[in-house]
Scaffold this active site. Sequence first.
Site, mmCIF file in Angstrom:
data_model
loop_
_atom_site.group_PDB
_atom_site.id
_atom_site.type_symbol
_atom_site.label_atom_id
_atom_site.label_comp_id
_atom_site.label_asym_id
_atom_site.label_seq_id
_atom_site.Cartn_x
_atom_site.Cartn_y
_atom_site.Cartn_z
ATOM 1 N N LYS A 282 41.459 44.637 45.033
ATOM 2 C CA LYS A 282 40.800 43.488 44.112
ATOM 3 C C LYS A 282 41.546 42.437 44.517
ATOM 4 C CE LYS A 282 41.425 41.580 39.903
ATOM 5 N NZ LYS A 282 40.803 40.234 40.414
ATOM 6 N N SER B 189 51.887 37.908 38.370
ATOM 7 C CA SER B 189 52.700 37.529 37.585
ATOM 8 C C SER B 189 53.473 38.596 36.759
ATOM 9 C CB SER B 189 51.936 36.888 36.404
ATOM 10 O OG SER B 189 50.897 37.605 35.847
ATOM 11 N N TYR C 262 49.046 50.687 31.669
ATOM 12 C CA TYR C 262 47.866 51.333 32.139
ATOM 13 C C TYR C 262 48.206 52.709 32.560
ATOM 14 C CZ TYR C 262 45.772 46.371 32.507
ATOM 15 O OH TYR C 262 45.087 45.130 31.821
ATOM 16 N N GLU D 119 55.333 43.458 42.808
ATOM 17 C CA GLU D 119 55.885 42.223 43.126
ATOM 18 C C GLU D 119 55.424 41.152 42.188
ATOM 19 O OE1 GLU D 119 57.913 42.587 45.555
ATOM 20 O OE2 GLU D 119 57.429 44.253 46.592
ATOM 21 N N CYS E 40 56.011 32.689 45.209
ATOM 22 C CA CYS E 40 56.650 33.455 44.332
ATOM 23 C C CYS E 40 58.189 33.022 44.496
ATOM 24 C CB CYS E 40 56.561 34.823 44.637
ATOM 25 S SG CYS E 40 56.603 35.590 46.028
ATOM 26 N N GLU F 289 58.923 29.963 35.386
ATOM 27 C CA GLU F 289 58.343 29.815 36.433
ATOM 28 C C GLU F 289 57.081 28.732 36.405
ATOM 29 O OE1 GLU F 289 55.736 33.133 38.272
ATOM 30 O OE2 GLU F 289 56.578 32.729 40.067
HETATM 31 P P1 NAP Z 1 48.147 37.171 38.052
HETATM 32 O O1 NAP Z 1 47.639 36.401 37.022
HETATM 33 O O2 NAP Z 1 49.029 38.008 37.420
HETATM 34 O O3 NAP Z 1 47.053 37.897 38.714
HETATM 35 C C1 NAP Z 1 47.092 38.892 39.740
HETATM 36 C C2 NAP Z 1 46.186 39.890 39.740
HETATM 37 O O4 NAP Z 1 46.202 40.606 38.583
HETATM 38 C C3 NAP Z 1 44.680 39.318 39.864
HETATM 39 O O5 NAP Z 1 43.945 39.846 40.652
HETATM 40 C C4 NAP Z 1 44.341 39.144 38.577
HETATM 41 O O6 NAP Z 1 42.914 39.138 38.421
HETATM 42 C C5 NAP Z 1 44.776 40.475 38.112
HETATM 43 N N1 NAP Z 1 44.923 40.418 36.722
HETATM 44 C C6 NAP Z 1 44.914 39.577 35.685
HETATM 45 N N2 NAP Z 1 45.061 39.827 34.561
HETATM 46 C C7 NAP Z 1 44.947 41.346 34.600
HETATM 47 C C8 NAP Z 1 44.808 42.152 33.644
HETATM 48 N N3 NAP Z 1 44.661 42.004 32.352
HETATM 49 N N4 NAP Z 1 44.788 43.619 33.772
HETATM 50 C C9 NAP Z 1 44.667 43.741 35.270
HETATM 51 N N5 NAP Z 1 44.540 42.917 36.158
HETATM 52 C C10 NAP Z 1 44.910 41.837 36.016
HETATM 53 O O7 NAP Z 1 49.166 36.365 39.073
HETATM 54 P P2 NAP Z 1 48.415 35.006 39.905
HETATM 55 O O8 NAP Z 1 48.194 34.108 39.142
HETATM 56 O O9 NAP Z 1 47.206 35.541 40.698
HETATM 57 O O10 NAP Z 1 49.447 34.939 40.900
HETATM 58 C C11 NAP Z 1 50.641 34.153 40.616
HETATM 59 C C12 NAP Z 1 51.937 35.175 40.361
HETATM 60 O O11 NAP Z 1 51.994 35.926 41.387
HETATM 61 C C13 NAP Z 1 53.055 34.325 40.401
HETATM 62 O O12 NAP Z 1 53.972 34.924 39.099
HETATM 63 C C14 NAP Z 1 53.911 34.793 41.457
HETATM 64 O O13 NAP Z 1 55.288 34.631 41.435
HETATM 65 C C15 NAP Z 1 53.469 36.040 42.084
HETATM 66 N N6 NAP Z 1 53.687 36.514 43.394
HETATM 67 C C16 NAP Z 1 54.446 37.442 43.609
HETATM 68 C C17 NAP Z 1 54.805 37.637 44.916
HETATM 69 C C18 NAP Z 1 55.857 38.583 45.313
HETATM 70 O O14 NAP Z 1 55.679 39.223 46.516
HETATM 71 N N7 NAP Z 1 56.842 39.046 44.410
HETATM 72 C C19 NAP Z 1 53.931 37.079 45.950
HETATM 73 C C20 NAP Z 1 52.889 36.145 45.535
HETATM 74 C C21 NAP Z 1 52.865 35.975 44.171
HETATM 75 P P3 NAP Z 1 42.295 37.632 37.949
HETATM 76 O O15 NAP Z 1 42.479 36.740 39.381
HETATM 77 O O16 NAP Z 1 41.003 37.751 37.729
HETATM 78 O O17 NAP Z 1 43.257 36.854 36.916
#
Ligand code: NAP
Length: 498
Positions: free
Chosen positions: A190, A244, A254, A266, A301, A397
């Site tokens: 996804k 996040s 879940y 991650e 991140c 963050e």
């Molecule tokens: P996000 O909002 O947590 O979304 C990540 C994924 O989860 C997306 O596909 C999102 O779908 C899905 N998601 C959102 N709400 C959900 C729910 N209620 N149930 C199931 N899935 C859900 O994160 P983001 O804003 O895309 O990415 C930024 C974050 O990623 C930052 O915190 C960053 O630090 C982290 N990150 C970490 C790494 C690492 O390797 N540690 C690398 C890159 C990024 P939608 O797109 O529809 O919201």
Amino acid sequence: MSLTLEQTTTIADNLNYATQAFIDGSLCDAADQTKFITMNPATGAPLCEVAHCKGADVDAAVKAARRSFDDGGWSRRAPEERKEVLLKLASLVRENAHELAVLESLDSGKTITDCLHEIGNEVADFFQWYGELVDKTFGKVVPTGEDALGLVVREPAGVVGLVLPWNFPLLMAAWKLAPALAAGCSCIVKPAEQTPLTAIRLAELAQQAGVPDGVLNVLPGLGETTGQAIGRHPDIDIVSFTGSTEVGGYFLRYAGESNLKGVGLEMGGKSPFIVLDDAALDDDLIEHAATSAFWNGGQNCSANMRQLVDQKIADEFVHKVTERANAYTVGNPLDPATDIGAMVTQEHMSRVTGYIDAGKAEGAVLQTGGQKDGDGYFVTPTVFSGLTPDMTIAREEIFGPVLGVLPVKNLDEALHVASDSEYGLHATVFTKDIDKALNLAHRLPVGTVSVNGFSEGDIKTPFGGFKKSGSLSRDNGTEAMEQYLQTKTIWINRGAAT
Ligand code: NAP
Ligand code: MG
């Protein structure tokens, strides 16, 4: 690899968007025919409509994945053959890198320079590296007496859900897909709702490379619908998530409320960049300081947004890093002269500028930066000085180009402030003293420490976080493959030796 603005514009004008889900080897609409819009953040205009997958589509994809896993056409295929397919996929990604990079840039607002590098080099390398690992991954024979033979074999974990963020759309897909496919798993991907397009195109290329139907499924959709249906599905064995910390927590819930699937996480970070008093504030150090914060518009991140600088050199550091921040070109992501593209959405841009307002309100000193006027969602590199550890911009963050300098008295204070965070993803240390560097590297509670340069390591080094930045799983390195394999013990009683 580089393209001129004229070339990127021509490619953009001639792109055909694949906008459907990819399930069991075919592009298809969502079962309920619904769609959502993906935007171009550089213009604020809609790019196209994409299938919005829900529970019924996740069910269909899991059914196909389970069938493909059980029939053994991928999961039990000879390692050399799986390797061959992944090497072919690496070549196809390289051949199509220009088109994929322009598509990624339009969908995400990332610069074409970064997209070309990430896709043409890194994404392709991931499929190659893990492809080459397939026939070099061994099990064990354990020490026993003559009465037994003990084998530990490694088997693919099964059907895996891979839920991705928007900041490195195709690279994060490759970080997870390459080891999962190499391990022999069947995958449901996804992509983030803001950036679904390149993952769909990748599925077509994987099919062309010879990945069997059902082994790689891509389901565009929203978190609440598609993401949650994956997290709660009773027939998905493992979920690997990047995103996040808040949503990572949902995936644990879940799993707890469904089939106790394995969950690899991650997540976010608030990583420190530590400069001790013996470090030379030369161009190299300043370049690393700026890159660690402003690369990908700070939507990273491992971004080093807390820059903990010895108070004796803090003023000079602020002056130099501000000068460097002002030299970035912010604008059209398709122009190779651009250093920083757009924030991914208007909402995200407002979140970032909200943090800039919070910094000012809480008494940090704004040296440069802020929102850029005009269409599209742009924020210029922002530098604050005079941070204190309790300020919002020193703790949360931001995920945008907002660097904060926090003066510290000495190594001990740097270590204390750096460690006082709910996150633990990354840290950079600059010092000429190897003992101090190693001392900090061992004591910092983070998954990666880079010394005298900002780096996440490379494809061979595991990447992941301590504390609320990650679970025990790791992306990259041979460790990533472990996420998608399970060990099985086979214990054979031997007859008495004659
Ligand atoms: P996000 O909002 O947590 O979304 C990540 C994924 O989860 C997306 O596909 C999102 O779908 C899905 N998601 C959102 N709400 C959900 C729910 N209620 N149930 C199931 N899935 C859900 O994160 P983001 O804003 O895309 O990415 C930024 C974050 O990623 C930052 O915190 C960053 O630090 C982290 N990150 C970490 C790494 C690492 O390797 N540690 C690398 C890159 C990024 P939608 O797109 O529809 O919201
Ligand atoms: Mg988009």
